[in-house]
Design an enzyme around this catalytic site. Structure first.
Site, PDB file in Angstrom:
ATOM      1  CG  PHE A 110      76.957  -3.553  28.137  1.00 26.08           C
ATOM      2  CD1 PHE A 110      76.524  -2.273  27.873  1.00 26.08           C
ATOM      3  CD2 PHE A 110      77.749  -4.187  27.190  1.00 26.08           C
ATOM      4  CE1 PHE A 110      76.871  -1.630  26.691  1.00 26.08           C
ATOM      5  CE2 PHE A 110      78.095  -3.551  26.005  1.00 26.08           C
ATOM      6  CZ  PHE A 110      77.657  -2.275  25.764  1.00 26.08           C
ATOM      7  CE  LYS A 111      79.887   0.972  26.782  1.00 30.95           C
ATOM      8  NZ  LYS A 111      78.494   1.295  27.137  1.00 30.95           N
ATOM      9  CG  ASP A 112      82.005  -3.635  34.507  1.00 28.90           C
ATOM     10  OD1 ASP A 112      82.984  -2.881  34.353  1.00 28.90           O
ATOM     11  OD2 ASP A 112      81.069  -3.404  35.300  1.00 28.90           O
TER      12      ASP A 112
END
Ligand SMILES: *Cc1c(COP(=O)(O)O)cnc(C)c1O
Length: 495
Positions: A110-112
């Site tokens: 999810f960091k993207d």
């Protein structure tokens, strides 16, 4: 919109400074001076929009003094252009049960969602402020932030990025993703410590005047791509609003109906964004904070005491193996009615004694949170049960969330509220643990496990993880945690 520090509410900062600096001079975290409110009209407008448009609109509510909607839309379109399939699809797995897939970006976690947008915000912020120095992004990572930041900042003009990860604290896939990173402005170091060691070194550098001056002498300014940076948090607020809008669009809920959100949590960034969404007006019943065996947050929400004096465990959900959750300071600031002096005192306690306690009244103010945890057995079991019952394959982090949600249902008997479980990584990022959970067989080679998992489940392997085995390893250095400063200066002087 102006910003203040969680440790000083009398000085105001503009958004571009906040994004450039990352951490406030006083060591506090930047917070918005108020929460903009979403009106019914806003929701109606969001219903007809693409994700990129929703993101531009919501981000502009926080940055509009300096960034126009059109400018932001340009960035969000560029940022999400290389996502695979939909950007953040909401999948219905059962009646009232939804999964928000946040792993469609270039690193399969999810960091993207934020790190593909943030570089555009930062580069623009430097231009707006006519800042000439190079930006040195320092990143401490428990596995996923590092790769996402490397991808986001690779070959960005005027920026160099250095990533520090715990040598033995990340999965093979995560390690290879970082060690094989391409780009001429990227550096990756393994450290002989855990995530908290990496994070505290990096935070110390940000709050040291002497080191900052030393960097300036070399024509560098340091900044952070960790979730302490506001530029990370604001794009994360978007998907909570967007998923509520999806439920409205598909008529699963009516405007005003409440939902629960379950978030597998480590540094408290992702779930804090959900809390901010609720403060903006998304009707949220409970924010379910799911921890792994490192359950310092569970204990905090249950007792009001945050106590990091405890054993540190390595788990199959390594991105949540954290004992000092930095972003909690932003929540504490709200819980204490924005009393900056009280926050300073609590953070002093944390520094000195590795613990602090909140008064009952403050805990009541944040009782929207429900905290619980899943141990390693729970996590493994939830992967196989979920797969058997719904056919949906969870990664170990998301599985921590699934398991905690089951505990919530038992404890709170809230079966009616539609609930969104946030899927933070694709299962192929952690193939050994996932394969073991569904087959009972432990395969030690991650690549073999990946193939087996594909054979057995037929789930497609994300583009970002295929071919990783063939890529050349560029970074092999392991450094002592005390040597982080030395290595940074050595690296920039060698340039
Ligand atoms: C970073 C990460 C988390 C934890 O998110 P926080 O914002 O640090 O709470 C959970 N799952 C995965 C897969 C992650 O990469």
């Amino acid at each position: 919109m102006e910003y203040i520090s969680s440790r000083n509410k009398n000085d105001y900062f503009k958004a571009s400074d906040v994004i450039i600096n990352g951490l406030a001079k006083d060591g506090g975290l930047y917070v918005p001076s108020f929460f903009p409110k979403l009106t019914k009209n806003d929701f109606n407008e969001l219903i007809g929009m693409s994700y990129e448009e929703q993101a531009a609109k919501i981000i502009s509510m926080f940055l509009e003094d300096e960034y126009t909607y059109e400018e932001l839309l340009k960035y969000t379109k560029l940022a999400y252009a290389n996502f695979e399939g939909a950007i953040a699809p909401l999948v219905c797995v059962d009646k009232n049960k939804y999964i928000l897939e946040l792993w469609h970006g270039p690193t399969a976690a999810f960091k993207d969602m934020a790190l593909s947008v943030m570089p555009y915000l930062l580069v623009a912020a430097k231009k707006k402020n006519k800042q000439k120095e190079k930006t040195l992004i320092l990143v401490a990572t428990s596995g996923d932030t590092g790769k996402a930041a490397l991808e986001g900042f690779k070959d960005v003009d005027g920026v160099e990025i250095m990533v520090f990860y715990p040598s033995d604290g990340v999965s093979l896939m995560q390690k290879l993703q970082m060690a094989t990173q391409e780009g001429k402005n990227v550096y990756v170091f393994a450290i002989d410590g855990n995530f908290d060691d990496a994070q505290s070194s990096v935070k110390r550098i940000f709050s040291s005047k002497e080191l900052k001056n030393e960097f300036l002498g070399l024509k560098y300014r340091v900044s952070s791509a960790n979730s302490i940076n506001w530029g990370r948090l604001v794009p994360q607020i978007v998907y909570y609003i967007s998923s509520y809008v999806s439920l409205l669009t598909s008529k699963k809920i009516k405007f005003g109906d409440k939902i629960n959100v379950v978030v597998p949590t480590g540094n408290f960034g992702n779930i804090l964004a959900a809390y901010y969404a609720s403060r903006m007006g998304v009707p949220i019943n409970r924010l379910i904070c799911a921890s792994n065996k490192n359950k310092v947050l569970t204990d905090f929400f249950r007792t009001g005491e945050y106590n990091a004096n405890r054993e540190f465990y390595k788990t199959t959900s390594p991105s949540m193996d954290i004992l000092i959750s930095s972003n909690l300071e932003r929540l504490i600031f709200e819980a204490m009615d924005r009393d900056d002096k009280a926050v300073i005192k609590l953070m002093d306690d944390l520094k000195k004694n590795k613990k602090y306690s909140l008064p009952k009244k403050a805990m009541q103010k944040i009782d929207i949170f429900y905290g619980n945890y899943a141990d390693e057995k729970d996590t493994e079991r939830a992967i196989s049960e979920y797969y058997d019952e719904t056919g949906y394959l969870l990664d170990p982090h998301t599985s921590v969330g699934a398991s905690v949600y089951n505990k919530y249902l038992k404890e709170e008997k809230d079966t009616k509220t539609p609930t969104i479980l946030v899927a933070t990584a694709n299962p192929y990022k952690f193939p050994i643990a996932v394969y073991k959970a569904i087959s009972g067989v432990e395969i030690n080679d991650a690549f073999v496990a990946m193939e087996k998992l594909e054979e057995e489940t037929g789930e497609p392997i994300p583009r970002s993880l295929t071919g990783i085995k063939e890529r050349k390893v560029r970074f092999k250095t392991v450094i002592k945690k005390e040597d982080i400063d030395k290595e940074i200066f050595k690296t920039i002087k060698n340039n």
